[in-house]
Design a protein around this motif. Structure first.
Motif, PDB file in Angstrom:
ATOM      1  N   SER A   1      24.763 -64.103  30.336  1.00  0.00           N
ATOM      2  CA  SER A   1      23.335 -63.383  29.672  1.00  0.00           C
ATOM      3  C   SER A   1      23.813 -63.082  28.208  1.00  0.00           C
ATOM      4  O   SER A   1      24.908 -63.443  27.682  1.00  0.00           O
ATOM      5  CB  SER A   1      23.633 -62.017  30.275  1.00  0.00           C
ATOM      6  OG  SER A   1      24.637 -61.217  29.978  1.00  0.00           O
TER       7      SER A   1
ATOM      8  N   ASP B   1      24.127 -60.256  27.229  1.00  0.00           N
ATOM      9  CA  ASP B   1      24.685 -58.990  27.101  1.00  0.00           C
ATOM     10  C   ASP B   1      25.846 -58.894  26.081  1.00  0.00           C
ATOM     11  O   ASP B   1      26.638 -59.666  26.075  1.00  0.00           O
ATOM     12  CB  ASP B   1      25.036 -58.196  28.234  1.00  0.00           C
ATOM     13  CG  ASP B   1      23.863 -58.259  29.388  1.00  0.00           C
ATOM     14  OD1 ASP B   1      22.776 -58.129  28.807  1.00  0.00           O
ATOM     15  OD2 ASP B   1      24.204 -58.040  30.521  1.00  0.00           O
TER      16      ASP B   1
ATOM     17  N   GLU C   1      24.916 -53.704  23.558  1.00  0.00           N
ATOM     18  CA  GLU C   1      23.596 -54.105  24.155  1.00  0.00           C
ATOM     19  C   GLU C   1      23.410 -54.866  25.473  1.00  0.00           C
ATOM     20  O   GLU C   1      23.988 -55.556  25.429  1.00  0.00           O
ATOM     21  CB  GLU C   1      23.006 -55.073  22.831  1.00  0.00           C
ATOM     22  CG  GLU C   1      21.556 -55.407  23.197  1.00  0.00           C
ATOM     23  CD  GLU C   1      21.102 -56.159  21.970  1.00  0.00           C
ATOM     24  OE1 GLU C   1      20.505 -57.264  21.950  1.00  0.00           O
ATOM     25  OE2 GLU C   1      21.034 -55.605  20.859  1.00  0.00           O
TER      26      GLU C   1
ATOM     27  N   ASP D   1      21.066 -55.925  29.047  1.00  0.00           N
ATOM     28  CA  ASP D   1      19.741 -56.018  29.428  1.00  0.00           C
ATOM     29  C   ASP D   1      19.620 -55.473  30.870  1.00  0.00           C
ATOM     30  O   ASP D   1      20.296 -56.010  31.810  1.00  0.00           O
ATOM     31  CB  ASP D   1      19.524 -57.362  29.620  1.00  0.00           C
ATOM     32  CG  ASP D   1      18.235 -57.968  29.902  1.00  0.00           C
ATOM     33  OD1 ASP D   1      17.342 -56.998  30.083  1.00  0.00           O
ATOM     34  OD2 ASP D   1      18.010 -58.963  29.907  1.00  0.00           O
TER      35      ASP D   1
ATOM     36  N   SER E   1      16.633 -55.235  32.234  1.00  0.00           N
ATOM     37  CA  SER E   1      15.300 -55.572  32.807  1.00  0.00           C
ATOM     38  C   SER E   1      15.417 -56.304  33.949  1.00  0.00           C
ATOM     39  O   SER E   1      16.244 -57.218  34.148  1.00  0.00           O
ATOM     40  CB  SER E   1      14.562 -56.377  31.799  1.00  0.00           C
ATOM     41  OG  SER E   1      15.215 -57.762  31.288  1.00  0.00           O
TER      42      SER E   1
ATOM     43  N   THR F   1      22.144 -49.925  22.915  1.00  0.00           N
ATOM     44  CA  THR F   1      20.653 -50.218  23.071  1.00  0.00           C
ATOM     45  C   THR F   1      20.595 -51.125  24.703  1.00  0.00           C
ATOM     46  O   THR F   1      21.363 -51.851  25.025  1.00  0.00           O
ATOM     47  CB  THR F   1      20.185 -51.466  22.321  1.00  0.00           C
ATOM     48  OG1 THR F   1      20.282 -50.979  21.045  1.00  0.00           O
ATOM     49  CG2 THR F   1      19.035 -52.050  22.607  1.00  0.00           C
TER      50      THR F   1
ATOM     51  N   ILE G   1      17.972 -52.817  26.996  1.00  0.00           N
ATOM     52  CA  ILE G   1      16.656 -53.478  27.271  1.00  0.00           C
ATOM     53  C   ILE G   1      16.095 -53.308  28.534  1.00  0.00           C
ATOM     54  O   ILE G   1      16.932 -53.814  29.606  1.00  0.00           O
ATOM     55  CB  ILE G   1      17.113 -54.973  27.146  1.00  0.00           C
ATOM     56  CG1 ILE G   1      17.773 -55.012  25.688  1.00  0.00           C
ATOM     57  CG2 ILE G   1      15.642 -55.871  27.029  1.00  0.00           C
ATOM     58  CD1 ILE G   1      18.369 -56.391  25.230  1.00  0.00           C
ATOM     59  N   THR G   2      15.002 -52.778  28.650  1.00  0.00           N
ATOM     60  CA  THR G   2      14.341 -52.318  29.857  1.00  0.00           C
ATOM     61  C   THR G   2      13.136 -53.083  30.143  1.00  0.00           C
ATOM     62  O   THR G   2      12.663 -53.362  31.251  1.00  0.00           O
ATOM     63  CB  THR G   2      14.357 -50.907  30.079  1.00  0.00           C
ATOM     64  OG1 THR G   2      13.216 -50.329  29.102  1.00  0.00           O
ATOM     65  CG2 THR G   2      15.267 -49.875  29.942  1.00  0.00           C
ATOM     66  N   GLY G   3      12.706 -53.539  29.032  1.00  0.00           N
ATOM     67  CA  GLY G   3      11.219 -53.981  29.168  1.00  0.00           C
ATOM     68  C   GLY G   3      10.282 -52.783  29.233  1.00  0.00           C
ATOM     69  O   GLY G   3      10.432 -51.706  29.541  1.00  0.00           O
TER      70      GLY G   3
ATOM     71  N   GLN H   1      12.216 -48.063  32.269  1.00  0.00           N
ATOM     72  CA  GLN H   1      12.798 -47.487  30.882  1.00  0.00           C
ATOM     73  C   GLN H   1      12.520 -45.888  31.073  1.00  0.00           C
ATOM     74  O   GLN H   1      13.697 -45.432  30.685  1.00  0.00           O
ATOM     75  CB  GLN H   1      11.487 -47.941  30.079  1.00  0.00           C
ATOM     76  CG  GLN H   1      11.779 -47.478  28.419  1.00  0.00           C
ATOM     77  CD  GLN H   1      10.909 -47.801  27.418  1.00  0.00           C
ATOM     78  OE1 GLN H   1       9.724 -47.497  27.677  1.00  0.00           O
ATOM     79  NE2 GLN H   1      11.168 -48.470  26.384  1.00  0.00           N
TER      80      GLN H   1
ATOM     81  N   THR I   1      12.944 -51.153  24.804  1.00  0.00           N
ATOM     82  CA  THR I   1      14.537 -50.726  24.805  1.00  0.00           C
ATOM     83  C   THR I   1      14.759 -49.041  24.942  1.00  0.00           C
ATOM     84  O   THR I   1      13.549 -48.239  24.586  1.00  0.00           O
ATOM     85  CB  THR I   1      15.098 -51.212  23.514  1.00  0.00           C
ATOM     86  OG1 THR I   1      14.436 -50.529  22.419  1.00  0.00           O
ATOM     87  CG2 THR I   1      15.036 -52.650  23.410  1.00  0.00           C
TER      88      THR I   1
END
Length: 191
Positions: free
Chosen positions: A69, A71, A75, A77, A79, A112, A114-116, A144, A170
């Protein structure tokens, strides 16, 4: 069939047992276990079990695996994560940050997640939305907002986040908020 006597040979049973030991859990297994634990109770024992399961999944590379990933420490992810996995991931990430900052391995930075923007939603329970009316029980919530609610509701003191105008998919937790949360925590038991 269940309850029926079987004529299975000892070799067949031994083979099945050996196959069972070689089965490796995956993200689906993790999701099922965390969802089951979540439905079983909201007590501190549930949280402890969930956190142990999630930590073991990270250790095994099932989730938050840096090898496959993008990641980084600050930060991550989310999603594609199910709601039970995302809930456990929130606590894991903050506890990992707490331990690393207290040990001096990391300096606090903006986080951060990241959720999409995804359309996948689930019916949210009152406890996830902090509502007491029937409307809240039937509202749908995307990943999110679910993550934002969990940062507020699962962490003590609550952690407030934002959705930046430049990154609609995000969730951002500012440096000062993370530092405030870390400062309020007891010294972790460093293993």
């Amino acid at each position: 069939m269940c309850g029926e006597k079987t004529n299975a040979s000892p070799q067949l049973i031994a083979t099945a047992a050996a196959d069972w030991r070689s089965i490796a859990p995956d993200i689906i297994t993790l999701t099922d276990v965390l969802a089951t634990l979540e439905r079983s109770s909201k007590s501190s024992k549930y949280r402890e079990r969930t956190d142990k399961v999630f930590s073991e999944a990270v250790r095994r590379g099932i989730i938050l695996n840096a090898a496959d990933s993008l990641d980084s420490f600050w930060e991550v992810d989310f999603s594609g994560m199910s709601f039970p996995v995302a809930r456990a991931a929130c606590r894991f990430i903050f506890n990992r940050a707490l331990e690393s900052v207290k040990k001096g391995d990391e300096k606090v930075q903006e986080l951060t997640l990241i959720t999409g923007l995804g359309v996948a939603q689930r019916q949210a329970s009152n406890s996830n939305l902090n509502t007491n009316d029937d409307e809240g029980a039937h509202a749908t919530i995307g990943l999110q907002e679910f993550v934002r609610a969990n940062l507020r509701d699962d962490l003590e003191p609550p952690v407030y986040s934002m959705i930046p105008p430049y990154g609609k998919g995000t969730v951002v937790v500012k440096h000062d908020m993370i530092q405030k949360w870390i400062d309020s925590q007891p010294q972790p038991q460093i293993r």
